[in-house]
Design a protein around this motif. Structure first.
Motif, short mmCIF file in Angstrom:
data_model
loop_
_atom_site.label_atom_id
_atom_site.label_comp_id
_atom_site.label_asym_id
_atom_site.label_seq_id
_atom_site.Cartn_x
_atom_site.Cartn_y
_atom_site.Cartn_z
N VAL A 100 0.82 -1.22 0.00
CA VAL A 100 0.00 0.00 0.00
C VAL A 100 0.85 1.27 0.00
O VAL A 100 0.53 2.23 -0.69
CB VAL A 100 -0.98 -0.01 1.20
N LEU A 101 1.93 1.27 0.74
CA LEU A 101 2.72 2.49 0.87
C LEU A 101 3.44 2.81 -0.44
O LEU A 101 4.02 1.93 -1.08
CB LEU A 101 3.72 2.36 2.02
N PRO A 102 3.43 4.07 -0.86
CA PRO A 102 3.98 4.43 -2.17
C PRO A 102 5.49 4.28 -2.29
O PRO A 102 6.01 4.22 -3.40
CB PRO A 102 3.57 5.90 -2.34
N TYR A 103 6.20 4.21 -1.19
CA TYR A 103 7.66 4.12 -1.25
C TYR A 103 8.14 2.71 -1.56
O TYR A 103 9.21 2.54 -2.14
CB TYR A 103 8.27 4.61 0.07
N THR A 104 7.38 1.71 -1.15
CA THR A 104 7.79 0.32 -1.37
C THR A 104 6.99 -0.35 -2.49
O THR A 104 7.38 -1.42 -2.95
CB THR A 104 7.61 -0.49 -0.07
#
Length: 131
Positions: A100-104
């Motif tokens: 979900v997180l945009p960095y990973t």
């Protein structure tokens, strides 16, 4: 592929239960329960927030006459991550947050795209062309 899915369906819950029991002994049952509930609510919040962002970006690209392929991959990752975050357990929560997180998320987008290309190459996915 079926064997892999079957192994995941058997192993992941067994590992999750083992971790939940061990963590319950270590920090207490109510604390473990609270962590599960908090991670579920946080996960739903992040999945909803990121899903809305991706949908807006995809709509913008679509309005510009571009095919929003990267945002479709983002949407698939967020959908799978959201499902994993709703499931009780810490391993599924970790993978859910990573999706979900945009960095990973780009790491998983590359793997998803490779899987889709492999399935298309093997004939597992058919693409229908318009006239």
């Amino acid at each position: 592929m079926f064997r892999i899915i079957l192994a995941i369906l058997i192993l992941v819950p067994a590992i999750e239960i083992t971790i939940l029991i061990a963590l319950g002994h270590f920090i207490g049952g109510w604390s473990t329960f609270a962590l599960i509930i908090i991670s579920g609510f946080l996960g739903a919040y992040f999945a909803k927030r990121e899903g809305r962002k991706v949908l807006e970006y995809a709509k913008f690209e679509w309005s510009q006459g571009q095919l929003p392929t990267q945002h479709l991959l983002d949407g698939i990752c967020i959908f799978i991550g959201g499902i994993l975050l709703i499931l009780p357990g810490f391993i599924t929560d970790i993978f859910g947050f990573l999706l979900v997180l945009p960095y990973t998320r780009p790491i998983f987008k590359v793997m998803l795209l490779a899987l889709i290309r492999k399935q298309i190459g093997k004939g597992g996915i058919n693409i229908i062309k318009r006239r």
